[in-house]
Design a protein around this motif. Structure first.
Motif, PDB file in Angstrom:
ATOM      1  N   ASN A   1     -10.747  -4.163   7.631  1.00  0.00           N
ATOM      2  CA  ASN A   1     -10.108  -4.286   6.319  1.00  0.00           C
ATOM      3  C   ASN A   1     -10.562  -5.515   5.528  1.00  0.00           C
ATOM      4  O   ASN A   1     -10.064  -5.764   4.439  1.00  0.00           O
TER       5      ASN A   1
ATOM      6  N   HIS B   1      -3.624  -7.522   2.470  1.00  0.00           N
ATOM      7  CA  HIS B   1      -4.217  -7.754   1.158  1.00  0.00           C
ATOM      8  C   HIS B   1      -5.147  -8.951   1.262  1.00  0.00           C
ATOM      9  O   HIS B   1      -5.048  -9.747   2.200  1.00  0.00           O
TER      10      HIS B   1
ATOM     11  N   HIS C   1      -8.126   1.018  11.461  1.00  0.00           N
ATOM     12  CA  HIS C   1      -8.277   0.530  10.089  1.00  0.00           C
ATOM     13  C   HIS C   1      -7.051   0.888   9.240  1.00  0.00           C
ATOM     14  O   HIS C   1      -6.437   0.023   8.615  1.00  0.00           O
TER      15      HIS C   1
ATOM     16  N   TRP D   1       0.843  -1.201   0.000  1.00  0.00           N
ATOM     17  CA  TRP D   1       0.000   0.000   0.000  1.00  0.00           C
ATOM     18  C   TRP D   1       0.869   1.238   0.000  1.00  0.00           C
ATOM     19  O   TRP D   1       0.600   2.195  -0.713  1.00  0.00           O
TER      20      TRP D   1
ATOM     21  N   LYS E   1      -3.954  -1.503   7.741  1.00  0.00           N
ATOM     22  CA  LYS E   1      -3.790  -1.628   6.297  1.00  0.00           C
ATOM     23  C   LYS E   1      -2.366  -1.285   5.855  1.00  0.00           C
ATOM     24  O   LYS E   1      -1.739  -2.047   5.117  1.00  0.00           O
ATOM     25  N   TRP E   2      -1.850  -0.175   6.328  1.00  0.00           N
ATOM     26  CA  TRP E   2      -0.556   0.295   5.836  1.00  0.00           C
ATOM     27  C   TRP E   2       0.629  -0.371   6.530  1.00  0.00           C
ATOM     28  O   TRP E   2       1.665  -0.603   5.909  1.00  0.00           O
TER      29      TRP E   2
ATOM     30  N   GLU F   1     -12.224   5.269   3.387  1.00  0.00           N
ATOM     31  CA  GLU F   1     -11.966   3.953   3.988  1.00  0.00           C
ATOM     32  C   GLU F   1     -13.131   3.401   4.815  1.00  0.00           C
ATOM     33  O   GLU F   1     -13.161   2.215   5.101  1.00  0.00           O
TER      34      GLU F   1
END
Ligand code: WTA
Length: 647
Positions: free
Chosen positions: A327, A300, A290, A27, A294-295, A56
Motif C-alpha cells: 500500500n 493513508h 493488500h 476507505w 488498506k480497508w 490494486e
C-alpha cells in the motif's frame, strides 16, 4: 473458556459506533458501504476479486481465469504473472520514492528510516547476492533473524527472485530451527550474530551452527552483523551480509512469477506431532493482504503504522511487511521488549514516532493493564487514530481498557480474527463502518463467507456454539501443507463437508456478530502463540527420565493460557524438584522459551480411555483446580484419577 465466561459474554451489550467523522475520510465509509461491498461479492465473487486485483495490483501478464476450484485445491488468477516485491517497492518509486517505507528502532534506541528508494536498492543488492550464491527460483531460503530492517529486506529479496522463504521466529531453539530446515529443504539460512531482548543479547548464529550441522541441505549461511558478538564463521559456507552485498548492483529485475508460484512456507502448530508447513502462493496472497491492510487499517499516505508482531509469525508477514508496503505505507518496527528499559517504552515510541495506527495482541494489553495506567499517562498518545488486536480472544474488560486508556475513547478498535492458514484477516470490524462490541471480532470481511456450524455442516442457531468454518475459497487461503497434501485435506477440508475447518469454536449472536471462543483441538494459545500440546509432549518424552507426558492449557489472566504438563517417569528415576527444572529447560532447548511449561507435575499414571487416549479434558480440570465435571465413565482406571487429585 469456562461456561461462566461464555455466559458473561452473552450479556455483553455495550456498543461503539465509529467515531464521528471517521467514516468520511475512511476507505470504507459506512455500514451501507460495507453492505454494498458484501452484496457485490455475494452476487459475483470472482468479479469482485478480479476487479480489486486489476485496480490494486500491478501485473506483468493478466490472468486467464480468476479461480480454478477443485476442492480442496484452489488456484487464483490462473496464468497471471506478477511480483510481490515489485508491488511493494518498484511501483511506489515514482510517487513515493522519498517516503519512509520502513521506520525502525532497535532496543538500545538507535533509529533507522529507509525510504522506498533506499529499501528498493537494499532489496536489489540482497537479491543479487542470493543469485551470486546460486539461489534461484524455487530454492528455499530460511530466515532466522531479530526484528531488524534486514529481515524485511531478506523476505522481499527472496520474493523478488522467486525463492520461497521460510521465516523461523528468533525465539525458537536450534533444534526447532533444524526440524524446519530439514522439512523445508532449505538451501540457505539468513541470520544475524544476535539480537537485543530485554537488555541482553540473544545469540542466533550459534543456534544456526547447531541446526545446520544436522541439516545437510543447507549450503550457505548469510550472517548480519547486528550486535557485534564474536561468532564462528565457517569458510565457504558462512558469509557476512555486509561483505556479500557490498559490490552488488542496486538493480535487480523482479522475476515475473506465476500467480500460483510458491511464495513462502510458514510453520505452525497443529494437533499432530510436528509443526506443519503452511504454503502460501503469490497472487492471491498479495491481493488479499493488500486490500485487508488498506480497508481494515484504513491506510493513508500520512499514516505511520505499527504492528508489534515479529516477522517470524504470519502477522509479521502479512501486516508488518507485505500488506503495508504493497500500500506504500510507512511501517514501523521495534526490535525489543515492551518493558525495556521501562514499561513505558511502547507509549514513548508512539509519542516519538507519531504512530497513528497501532496493532497488538490481547496478551500485551493485559500486561499493560497490570503495569498500570501511569505508564501510558506519561506520554502524548494524541497521534493515535486506530487500534487493533489479533491472536486470541480479547476479554471485554481488556478491550474497554484499550479503548479508554490508549484510544482515549477516540479510536476505533479492530479485533481481527484470522490464522496462519488464512493468510489475512477474515473476521473484523471496518473502522469507519462497523459498530463494535467489546470481545467480538464482529463480521466477515467483504467476500468472506464465514459460518458457525455443527459437525454435519448445518448452521447453528444464534448464540449456539459450534465450529467456525469458511464456506468459499478466498484469495490468500493456504494452498496445501508443504509436502503433505493429505494432511491438508484431512485437517482442513474433511472435518465439515465442503467447508474450510478453522479449528476454532465460535458462536454468532442474534445480529450476526461472531464471538470466537478459542481452539477446539489440542492446540493451546500462549500469549497469542499457537503451540500443539503433542509437540510439547514429544519434547518432554525425548528426555530420558520421562516415560509419558500429557500437556494441557490452564486459563491464565495474562497469557490467555499457561502450559501445564503431567509426566510419569521411568522406574528408577527419582521425582525431585531439580528434575522438574531440568525438564522445563529441556523443553526450552527442544522448542524454545515460548514453550516453557509454567508447571510440571509428577503423576503415577495418566488418565486414559480404554482405547488408550489420554483424557486431556480431565487433566485440564485438574490443572485449573476446577471440579471434575463431565463424563468419566470412559476412563480405564478410576484410581488414576484419585491419585492425580491427591498428588
Ligand atoms: C486465535 C494469528 C479470537 C484463533 C493471526 C486462531 C483469535 C489462532 C483471534 C490462529 C481473534 C487469532 N479472536 N481468537 N481476534 N485471532 N485467534 O495461526 O484460535 O498464530 O485459530 O494466527 O489464533 O493463530 P495463528
Amino acid at each position: 473458556m469456562s461456561s461462566f465466561e461464555i455466559e458473561s459474554l452473552l450479556h455483553e451489550n455495550r456498543r461503539f459506533a465509529p467515531p464521528a467523522g471517521f467514516g468520511e475520510g475512511a476507505w470504507i465509509k459506512s455500514l451501507e458501504h460495507y453492505r454494498e461491498l458484501c452484496a457485490r461479492a455475494e452476487a459475483d465473487p470472482e468479479g469482485f476479486w478480479a476487479d480489486l486485483a486489476r485496480s490494486e495490483l500491478h501485473w506483468f501478464t493478466p490472468w486467464q481465469q480468476v479461480l480454478d476450484w477443485q476442492e480442496p485445491t484452489a488456484r487464483w488468477f490462473v496464468g497471471g504473472k506478477l511480483n510481490l516485491a515489485y508491488n511493494c517497492l518498484d511501483r511506489h518509486l515514482q510517487t513515493r520514492g522519498d517516503k519512509v517505507a520502513v521506520l525502525w528502532e532497535g532496543e538500545p534506541g538507535e533509529v533507522r528510516a529507509l525510504t522506498y528508494r533506499e529499501l528498493h536498492a537494499e532489496v536489489c543488492r540482497f537479491a543479487n547476492a542470493l543469485k551470486a550464491l546460486g539461489v534461484g527460483k524455487g530454492d528455499v531460503v530460511a530466515i532466522y533473524m531479530p526484528l531488524v530492517p534486514e529481515a524485511a529486506v531478506a523476505m522481499l529479496g527472496c520474493a523478488r527472485i522467486g525463492a520461497p522463504h521460510t521465516v523461523v521466529f528468533g525465539g525458537f531453539s536450534g533444534d526447532a530451527l533444524r526440524d524446519r530446515l530439514i522439512d523445508a529443504q532449505a538451501r540457505v539460512v539468513v541470520t544475524a550474530d544476535g539480537g537485543w531482548r530485554k537488555g541482553a543479547i540473544v545469540p542466533l548464529k550459534p543456534r544456526v551452527d547447531e541446526a545446520v550441522a544436522q541439516a545437510p541441505g543447507v549450503a550457505h549461511v548469510i550472517c548480519l552483523k547486528r550486535v557485534g558478538q564474536e561468532v564462528a564463521m565457517e569458510p565457504g559456507r558462512d558469509h557476512w551480509w555486509h561483505e556479500l552485498v557490498a559490490s552488488r548492483s542496486a538493480e535487480c529485475p523482479a522475476e515475473a512469477m506465476d500467480s500460483e508460484d510458491l511464495l513462502f512456507i510458514l510453520y505452525t502448530s497443529g494437533t499432530t506431532g510436528k509443526p506443519k508447513g503452511v504454503v502460501h502462493t503469490t497472487g492471491g496472497y498479495n491481493l488479499y493482504t493488500h486490500i485487508t491492510s488498506k480497508w481494515i487499517f484504513d491506510l493513508h499516505d500520512e499514516d505511520v503504522y505499527w504492528c508489534t508482531a515479529d516477522v517470524g509469525w504470519i502477522t509479521g508477514h502479512s501486516y508488518v511487511v507485505y500488506g503495508p508496503l504493497s500500500n506504500g505505507a510507512t511501517t514501523f518496527m521495534f526490535e525489543g521488549a515492551p518493558n525495556q528499559p521501562d514499561p513505558g517504552r511502547f507509549w514513548q515510541l508512539i509519542e516519538k514516532h507519531r504512530i497513528g495506527i497501532f496493532y497488538t495482541a490481547p496478551t500485551a494489553i493485559r500486561t499493560f493493564i497490570k503495569w498500570g495506567d501511569d505508564w501510558p499517562a506519561r506520554y502524548d498518545l494524541s497521534s493515535l487514530r486506530l487500534l487493533g488486536t489479533v491472536g486470541e480472544p480479547i476479554n471485554p474488560e481488556a478491550w474497554m481498557w484499550y479503548h479508554r486508556v490508549i484510544g482515549q475513547e477516540r479510536c476505533p478498535i479492530v479485533d481481527t480474527w484470522w490464522q496462519t492458514e488464512t493468510g489475512g484477516i477474515m473476521i473484523t470490524p471496518l473502522p469507519g463502518a462497523t459498530i463494535t462490541k467489546p470481545g467480538s471480532a464482529t463480521m466477515p470481511f467483504p467476500g468472506i463467507v464465514a459460518d458457525v456450524v455443527d459437525r454435519e455442516g448445518n448452521s447453528c442457531p444464534p448464540n449456539q456454539g459450534g465450529y467456525l468454518v469458511i464456506r468459499r475459497p478466498w484469495p490468500s487461503m493456504l494452498r496445501t501443507v508443504y509436502r503433505d497434501p493429505e494432511r491438508y485435506r484431512q485437517n482442513y477440508w474433511s472435518q465439515v463437508p465442503h467447508a474450510y475447518f478453522a479449528g476454532d469454536g465460535a458462536r454468532r449472536d442474534e445480529e450476526g456478530y461472531f464471538w470466537v471462543m478459542g481452539r477446539v483441538d489440542d492446540v493451546i494459545n500462549v500469549s497469542g502463540h499457537r503451540l500443539g500440546t503433542m509437540e510439547i509432549e514429544s519434547a518432554l518424552v525425548s528426555h530420558p527420565a520421562v516415560a509419558e507426558a500429557a500437556v494441557v492449557g490452564r486459563p491464565d489472566e495474562i497469557k490467555g493460557e499457561a502450559i501445564v504438563a503431567f509426566v510419569t517417569v521411568e522406574s528408577e528415576v527419582e521425582t525431585t524438584p531439580q528434575l522438574l527444572e531440568e525438564l522445563r529447560a529441556h523443553v526450552v532447548k527442544e522448542i524454545g522459551a515460548l514453550a516453557r511449561p509454567e508447571e510440571i507435575r509428577y503423576a503415577e499414571a495418566l488418565p486414559k480411555t480404554r482405547s488408550g487416549k489420554i483424557m486431556r479434558r480431565l487433566l485440564r480440570s485438574l490443572a485449573s483446580g476446577s471440579d471434575l465435571t463431565g463424563d468419566t465413565s470412559t476412563l480405564e482406571d478410576r484410581s488414576v484419577l484419585e491419585k492425580l487429585r491427591e498428588g
